[in-house]
Design an enzyme around this catalytic site. Structure first.
Site, mmCIF file in Angstrom:
data_model
loop_
_atom_site.group_PDB
_atom_site.id
_atom_site.type_symbol
_atom_site.label_atom_id
_atom_site.label_comp_id
_atom_site.label_asym_id
_atom_site.label_seq_id
_atom_site.Cartn_x
_atom_site.Cartn_y
_atom_site.Cartn_z
ATOM 1 N N TYR A 60 19.960 -11.507 24.615
ATOM 2 C CA TYR A 60 21.325 -10.957 24.774
ATOM 3 C C TYR A 60 21.456 -9.599 24.089
ATOM 4 C CZ TYR A 60 26.351 -10.735 25.206
ATOM 5 O OH TYR A 60 27.619 -10.336 25.544
ATOM 6 N N PHE A 112 31.680 13.626 43.268
ATOM 7 C CA PHE A 112 31.406 12.517 44.183
ATOM 8 C C PHE A 112 32.674 11.647 44.296
ATOM 9 C CE2 PHE A 112 29.822 8.200 45.140
ATOM 10 C CZ PHE A 112 29.344 8.479 46.402
ATOM 11 N N ASP A 113 32.797 10.878 45.372
ATOM 12 C CA ASP A 113 34.075 10.177 45.609
ATOM 13 C C ASP A 113 34.467 9.202 44.502
ATOM 14 O OD1 ASP A 113 31.972 8.673 46.586
ATOM 15 O OD2 ASP A 113 33.129 7.720 48.164
ATOM 16 N N ASP A 202 26.573 14.894 36.082
ATOM 17 C CA ASP A 202 26.476 13.747 36.981
ATOM 18 C C ASP A 202 25.077 13.853 37.591
ATOM 19 O OD1 ASP A 202 26.447 11.970 39.049
ATOM 20 O OD2 ASP A 202 28.421 12.494 39.823
ATOM 21 N N ALA A 204 22.771 11.833 39.238
ATOM 22 C CA ALA A 204 22.175 10.890 40.194
ATOM 23 C C ALA A 204 20.869 11.404 40.805
ATOM 24 C CB ALA A 204 23.186 10.571 41.299
ATOM 25 N N LYS A 245 19.427 6.143 42.538
ATOM 26 C CA LYS A 245 18.827 7.218 43.339
ATOM 27 C C LYS A 245 17.524 7.638 42.645
ATOM 28 C CE LYS A 245 23.371 7.499 44.501
ATOM 29 N NZ LYS A 245 24.397 6.656 43.875
ATOM 30 N N HIS A 437 37.435 5.460 53.091
ATOM 31 C CA HIS A 437 36.326 5.467 54.044
ATOM 32 C C HIS A 437 35.530 4.168 54.068
ATOM 33 C CE1 HIS A 437 34.781 6.779 50.208
ATOM 34 N NE2 HIS A 437 33.573 6.433 50.572
HETATM 35 N N1 F0G Z 1 27.512 10.492 41.467
HETATM 36 C C1 F0G Z 1 26.900 10.881 42.601
HETATM 37 C C2 F0G Z 1 26.508 12.310 42.782
HETATM 38 C C3 F0G Z 1 26.632 9.945 43.602
HETATM 39 O O1 F0G Z 1 26.041 10.340 44.723
HETATM 40 C C4 F0G Z 1 27.009 8.595 43.382
HETATM 41 C C5 F0G Z 1 26.752 7.578 44.402
HETATM 42 C C6 F0G Z 1 27.621 8.236 42.181
HETATM 43 C C7 F0G Z 1 27.863 9.218 41.249
HETATM 44 C C8 F0G Z 1 28.055 6.835 41.894
HETATM 45 O O2 F0G Z 1 26.967 6.063 41.600
HETATM 46 O O3 F0G Z 1 26.847 4.361 43.443
HETATM 47 O O4 F0G Z 1 25.611 4.044 41.283
HETATM 48 O O5 F0G Z 1 28.051 3.836 41.355
HETATM 49 N N2 F0G Z 1 26.398 7.849 45.555
HETATM 50 C C9 F0G Z 1 26.020 6.956 46.626
HETATM 51 C C10 F0G Z 1 25.831 7.723 47.883
HETATM 52 C C11 F0G Z 1 26.844 5.745 46.754
HETATM 53 O O6 F0G Z 1 25.689 7.071 48.944
HETATM 54 O O7 F0G Z 1 25.781 8.945 47.864
HETATM 55 P P1 F0G Z 1 26.867 4.480 41.945
#
Ligand code: F0G
Length: 453
Positions: A60, A112-113, A202, A204, A245, A437
Site C-alpha cells: 500500500y 487540451f479539452d 503539459d 503528454a 502517450k 464531444h
Molecule cells: N494533455 C494532453 C495534451 C492530452 O492530449 C491529453 C489526453 C491529456 C492532457 C489528458 O490525459 O487522457 O491521460 O487523462 N489526450 C487524449 C487524446 C485523450 O486522445 O488526445 P489523460
C-alpha cells in the site's frame, strides 16, 4: 500481442453508427476495423515492460515499484517531488484543485479539452496564446505548436496578479501534434517568470517534441533525446503527465515539480481523489511498466520509427491531394475537414461529418478535433467556430503496420473523391453541458443524394 481484426459491411456500419447516435465514441471496439480514435493508452508494451509487470510490488505504501518509477522520473526531468496519478486529467485535477481559483486566467498554447475543462469547471478562464501560424494548415513551418510571445505578453499584462500559472503543452495536440521549439520554451518561460508566473508543462507527448527539436532545431542534432528532455524541463516549474502517450502504458500519469508548496498542496488532494501518495491510482506493476516505458521512449530509434510511420501516411495523402495540417504531426495526421467538405456549412460540423463518412466507408474510427470538441463558450453558450475543424487520424504506438496506413489513405481518398456529393453535415440533437464531444447525439442530416442513407 496479436489480435484479429474484423471487417464489416457498409450496412452493418450504418446500423451501428445509427445506434451510436452518430458519435464514434459510442461504438463498440469490435465494430471498428482500424482504430485511430486516439494514441492514448492504445500502444503495445515491449518485452521489457511486460517483464516489469511481474516484479510489481503492491504494498500500500512505500512500494519498491514507486521508488523505481520515481527514480526514472527524477533522472529524466530533474524534479524532486513526484506524485503518481491514474492518468493525465487526474494529475490536472489534483494540481489544479490546489492552484486554480474562481476568476483566474490561465494562458496556454491550445489547452487540451480536459485541461480546459478543469479550468472552466472551476470558473476560471483558459486563454489560447498559440501562434497564428497554426491556423493556416497549408503553411510549412517547423514549430507550429509555439506560443505567441505577443499574445502571452498581453494576457500577462492585462491580468497581473490573477494568473496562477501558464500551461505549456508539448507537443501541441489540439493544433495537430505540432512541436514547440526549445527557443520558444525558453522565451515563454522567461516571459512568465518576469511576471512572477510559473509554468506547468503539459507533457503528454514530450518525447515526440524532443524528437522534433533534435531533427528540426539548429544546434540539437548531436544531442540525445534524454539530453533534450532535460533541457526542456529545466525551464519549467512543474509538469502534469498523461503517461498513456509517451509513457507507453495503457493507463497512468503523474505530477512532478521542484516547488515544495505545490507538492504539499497537491498531496492534500491526491489522497482523497487518487490514493496514497506512493501509488496515486496506479498498481505497483503498472508503475514498473511506466518506468520502463519512459526509458524506452526517450531513445531516438523508437521515436524515429513511430514518427516516420505518421510521415508515411502523410505522404500517401499528399499523393491523393488531401489537405491536412502541414507538416505532419508527431502522433497523428489532422485532415483539414473544412477544406475537404467545403460544401458543408460550419454550423453542420464538417469534421464531425467527415468522421462519420470515414467510418461508413471503411470502418475506420478517427476523431473530431474541431468545432464539436471546441464546445460552447461557458458564459454565452455560443458555439466556438473560430479555430480549426480537423479530423484526427491518430496512430497508436507499435500497433499498426504501414499496410494499415495504405488502407487508411485509400479509404480517405474514396471519401475525398465523392466530397462534392456531401453537402449536408450533422445536427446536434442532444449534448452534455461540458465536453459534449464524448457523448453528443449528432445524426447526419438526411439528404436524398447522400449515398446509401
Ligand atoms: N494533455 C494532453 C495534451 C492530452 O492530449 C491529453 C489526453 C491529456 C492532457 C489528458 O490525459 O487522457 O491521460 O487523462 N489526450 C487524449 C487524446 C485523450 O486522445 O488526445 P489523460
Amino acid at each position: 500481442m496479436i489480435e484479429p481484426l474484423r471487417k464489416s459491411t457498409r450496412e452493418e456500419r450504418e446500423q451501428w453508427l445509427k445506434e451510436a447516435h452518430y458519435n464514434v465514441f459510442q461504438l463498440r471496439s469490435e465494430q471498428v476495423y482500424i482504430d485511430l480514435l486516439t494514441d492514448s493508452g492504445t500502444g503495445a508494451m515491449s518485452d521489457r515492460q511486460w517483464s516489469q509487470l511481474m516484479l510489481g510490488d503492491e504494498s500500500y505504501a512505500g512500494a519498491t515499484s514507486f521508488y523505481n518509477f520515481e527514480g526514472v522520473v527524477k533522472k529524466l526531468f530533474n524534479f524532486k517531488y513526484v506524485i503518481p496519478t491514474h492518468q493525465g486529467r487526474a494529475a490536472e485535477n489534483v494540481l489544479f484543485s490546489y492552484l486554480v481559483k474562481e476568476g483566474n486566467v490561465i494562458p496556454g498554447n491550445a489547452h487540451f479539452d480536459t485541461t480546459k475543462g478543469h479550468i472552466e469547471s472551476r470558473k476560471a478562464h483558459a486563454i489560447d496564446v498559440t501562434t497564428d501560424e497554426a491556423k493556416n494548415t497549408q503553411l510549412e513551418v517547423p514549430f507550429k505548436g509555439n506560443v505567441s510571445i505577443e499574445k502571452l505578453t498581453k494576457v500577462l499584462e492585462d491580468n497581473k496578479g490573477n494568473v496562477p500559472f501558464m500551461v505549456l503543452t508539448v507537443t501541441n495536440n489540439t493544433v495537430g501534434g505540432q512541436p514547440v521549439s526549445m527557443k520558444n520554451i525558453e522565451e515563454t518561460c522567461a516571459l512568465c517568470h518576469k511576471y512572477g508566473v510559473p509554468v506547468v508543462m503539459d507533457s503528454a507527448r514530450f518525447a515526440e517534441n524532443a524528437y522534433f527539436i533534435k531533427t528540426r532545431e539548429l544546434g540539437y542534432a548531436d544531442k540525445s533525446i534524454k539530453e533534450i528532455t532535460a533541457e526542456m524541463f529545466s525551464h519549467v516549474d512543474g509538469m502534469t503527465m498523461s503517461a498513456k502517450k509517451d509513457g507507453l502504458v495503457n493507463m497512468g500519469g503523474f505530477i512532478a515539480t521542484n516547488n515544495e508548496d505545490w507538492y504539499q498542496g497537491a498531496k492534500l488532494f491526491c489522497i482523497p481523489f487518487e490514493g496514497y501518495v506512493t501509488y496515486g491510482g496506479m498498481n505497483g506493476r503498472d508503475l514498473n511498466a511506466l518506468a520502463a516505458g519512459l526509458d524506452e521512449n526517450t531513445e531516438f530509434d523508437m521515436l524515429e520509427t513511430r514518427i516516420h510511420q505518421v510521415a508515411y501516411l502523410a505522404k500517401k495523402l499528399d499523393e491523393y491531394g488531401i489537405p491536412y495540417q502541414r507538416p505532419a504531426g508527431g502522433h497523428a495526421i489532422f485532415v483539414d475537414a473544412d477544406k475537404v467538405l467545403d460544401q458543408v456549412p460550419i454550423e453542420e460540423f464538417p469534421a464531425q461529418t467527415l468522421t462519420c463518412e470515414l467510418y461508413l466507408e471503411a470502418g475506420i474510427r478517427a476523431c473530431e478535433i474541431g468545432y464539436m470538441l471546441a464546445d460552447r463558450d461557458p458564459e454565452t453558450r455560443e458555439n466556438r467556430f473560430g479555430g480549426l475543424d480537423l479530423l484526427r487520424l491518430c496512430i497508436p504506438r507499435r500497433v499498426y503496420t504501414d499496410n494499415h496506413m495504405d488502407v487508411i489513405a485509400a479509404a480517405l481518398k474514396n471519401v475525398y473523391d465523392r466530397r462534392h456529393e456531401i453537402t449536408r453535415g450533422v445536427a446536434i440533437e442532444w449534448e452534455a453541458p461540458l465536453m459534449r464531444h464524448f457523448r453528443a447525439h449528432a445524426p447526419l442530416i438526411k439528404k436524398r443524394d447522400r449515398m446509401g442513407l
